[in-house]
Design a protein around this motif. Structure first.
Motif, PDB file in Angstrom:
ATOM      1  N   GLU A  23      32.294  34.500  42.379  1.00  0.00           N
ATOM      2  CA  GLU A  23      32.647  35.684  41.584  1.00  0.00           C
ATOM      3  C   GLU A  23      32.601  35.380  40.092  1.00  0.00           C
ATOM      4  O   GLU A  23      32.208  36.216  39.278  1.00  0.00           O
ATOM      5  N   LYS A  26      29.092  35.564  38.935  1.00  0.00           N
ATOM      6  CA  LYS A  26      28.690  36.966  38.785  1.00  0.00           C
ATOM      7  C   LYS A  26      29.227  37.535  37.470  1.00  0.00           C
ATOM      8  O   LYS A  26      28.518  38.254  36.755  1.00  0.00           O
ATOM      9  N   GLY A  59      23.479  50.107  45.728  1.00  0.00           N
ATOM     10  CA  GLY A  59      23.909  48.803  46.229  1.00  0.00           C
ATOM     11  C   GLY A  59      23.933  47.752  45.133  1.00  0.00           C
ATOM     12  O   GLY A  59      24.874  46.947  45.052  1.00  0.00           O
ATOM     13  N   LYS A  62      26.918  48.436  42.856  1.00  0.00           N
ATOM     14  CA  LYS A  62      28.202  48.088  43.471  1.00  0.00           C
ATOM     15  C   LYS A  62      28.420  46.578  43.462  1.00  0.00           C
ATOM     16  O   LYS A  62      29.565  46.111  43.421  1.00  0.00           O
ATOM     17  N   ARG A  63      27.324  45.826  43.481  1.00  0.00           N
ATOM     18  CA  ARG A  63      27.454  44.368  43.459  1.00  0.00           C
ATOM     19  C   ARG A  63      27.533  43.802  42.042  1.00  0.00           C
ATOM     20  O   ARG A  63      27.790  42.605  41.873  1.00  0.00           O
ATOM     21  N   THR A  64      27.291  44.642  41.040  1.00  0.00           N
ATOM     22  CA  THR A  64      27.280  44.137  39.660  1.00  0.00           C
ATOM     23  C   THR A  64      28.314  44.885  38.813  1.00  0.00           C
ATOM     24  O   THR A  64      29.511  44.729  39.008  1.00  0.00           O
ATOM     25  N   GLY A  67      30.982  47.124  40.591  1.00  0.00           N
ATOM     26  CA  GLY A  67      31.911  46.302  41.354  1.00  0.00           C
ATOM     27  C   GLY A  67      32.874  45.524  40.486  1.00  0.00           C
ATOM     28  O   GLY A  67      33.989  45.217  40.911  1.00  0.00           O
ATOM     29  N   HIS A  68      32.445  45.214  39.260  1.00  0.00           N
ATOM     30  CA  HIS A  68      33.322  44.451  38.378  1.00  0.00           C
ATOM     31  C   HIS A  68      34.351  45.318  37.670  1.00  0.00           C
ATOM     32  O   HIS A  68      35.507  44.923  37.513  1.00  0.00           O
TER      33      HIS A  68
END
Length: 393
Positions: A23, A26, A59, A62-64, A67-68
């Motif tokens: 994490e 990221k 997607g 949501k992962r970048t 999501g943060h």
């Protein structure tokens, strides 16, 4: 007199305790992007374009970035992020960050959604606040007319009464559920109307404790005076003032409108004046026993409040003192405060990815425009990655 613990926002082991090394990597990529104005603007622009063209980018988002900076697309999704923060003593404020269509059906839907955030929050011990923007509950054009002293039509008056009822519904729910609720600040040309609605609710629900809080944008040169006047009126009327000083969020828009329409710029002459008034506001709130949410990413102002609490013998976990930062930002402040026993609640934005893009665009803009904000975040992440690497060797 309670002795308050020493705080260091340089304790990165505490700051990033909730993040795995994956994490953290990221986060490194996200803030490396935000640290570059060109790449940040290009990335946000391409994401917005992709959603308009209905390309499958949800997607990735949501992962970048999403999501943060956001808890999820729904209340249910966001509860997982809130529970994770709670494991480290950090509270959450569910913030429905979708900009509505501006019609009555949209206002009703937003009100209902925020009501559900209150119901869910009341089921926990770590979600003490709700939050709303009055423009999500009613037509700001009508508020503009009221502040300008223009007469409303019967239909407009009826619409404004529905706005008032929605505000009251949420504030009453917060009171009845044992929560607190924040009324966000907005543009100066209808902020007086927002203030009046918020103070009406305070007079009803802030009799025994701070339930309803108004927000004061300290980059306005009149905000300190407005805060003091609000406290005097609350004292006269026998209710508790709840205050959330912030530095502010609409500076460019405010200055452009003032110049275009030829009235006095409501914004402070420089950042030093904003910082001065912000610190004066938290000092005033402590001295006058105002129920306070110190909402800032400024480390000096945060430390100042801990010192004031010590000076006035206020326990770190006093119900009338909270610190607040945005989810995904300034974890070195939030987590170190929580570790030391202070009340901290992160704003937890949520909503469908494509509908939260305006919020994410503002976060990207703020990170690149606030002096040193993204650089500071990026530097802390790099230092924590280095610390973890050295600890494994």
């Amino acid at each position: 007199m309670p002795v308050l613990p020493n705080i260091s926002f340089e304790n990165l082991e505490v700051a990033f305790a909730s993040k795995s090394t994956a994490e953290l990597r990221k986060m490194y990529l996200i803030f490396a992007t935000l640290n570059s104005n060109l790449i940040s603007d290009l990335g946000i622009g391409l994401a917005n374009l992709a959603f308009k063209l209905k390309l499958p980018v949800k997607g990735i988002m949501k992962r970048t970035m999403f999501g943060h900076f956001c808890g999820g697309e729904t209340i249910a999704e966001s509860l997982h992020a809130c529970a994770h923060l709670a494991d480290f003593g950090v509270g959450s404020i569910l913030d429905f960050s979708v900009e509505g269509k501006g019609d009555e059906a949209s206002f009703d839907k937003t009100c209902e959604e925020i009501y559900h955030t209150l119901v869910e929050s009341a089921k926990t011990s770590y979600m003490p606040f709700g939050v709303f923007k009055v423009t999500g509950l009613g037509d700001y054009h009508i508020m503009e007319k009221i502040q300008a002293g223009e007469k409303l039509t019967e239909a407009e008056q009826a619409a404004f009464e529905r706005t008032r009822a929605r505000v009251d519904r949420l504030c009453k729910a917060a009171h009845d559920l044992g929560l607190k609720i924040l009324s966000d600040a907005e543009e100066s040309w209808f902020q007086d109307v927002i203030d009046d609605l918020t103070y009406e609710a305070m007079e009803k629900y802030n009799r025994e404790r701070g339930v309803v809080y108004n927000t004061y944008q300290m980059y306005r040169h009149d905000s300190l005076k407005r805060l003091k006047k609000a406290h005097a009126e609350a004292s006269d009327r026998g209710y508790i003032l709840g205050a959330k000083p912030v530095r502010g969020a609409y500076m460019e828009k405010e200055r452009e409108r003032a110049q275009e329409l030829g009235y006095t710029d409501p914004i402070q002459p420089n950042k030093a004046a904003t910082d001065r008034d912000y610190d004066a506001a938290i000092n005033y709130c402590v001295e006058k026993s105002v129920w306070l949410v110190c909402a800032t990413h400024n480390e000096k102002s945060t430390l100042k409040l801990t010192e004031l609490m010590n000076l006035h013998a206020i326990d770190p976990n006093s119900e009338r003192m909270y610190f607040s930062q945005l989810y995904g930002m300034s974890d070195n402040i939030s987590f170190n405060l929580a570790k030391a026993g202070y009340n901290v609640a992160k704003y937890m934005p949520y909503g469908p990815v494509e509908k939260v893009m305006p919020y994410l665009t503002r976060r990207a803009s703020e990170n690149t425009s606030i002096a040193g904000q993204s650089s500071r975040e990026f530097e802390l992440i790099k230092r924590e990655m280095k610390r973890r690497k050295e600890s494994r060797e």
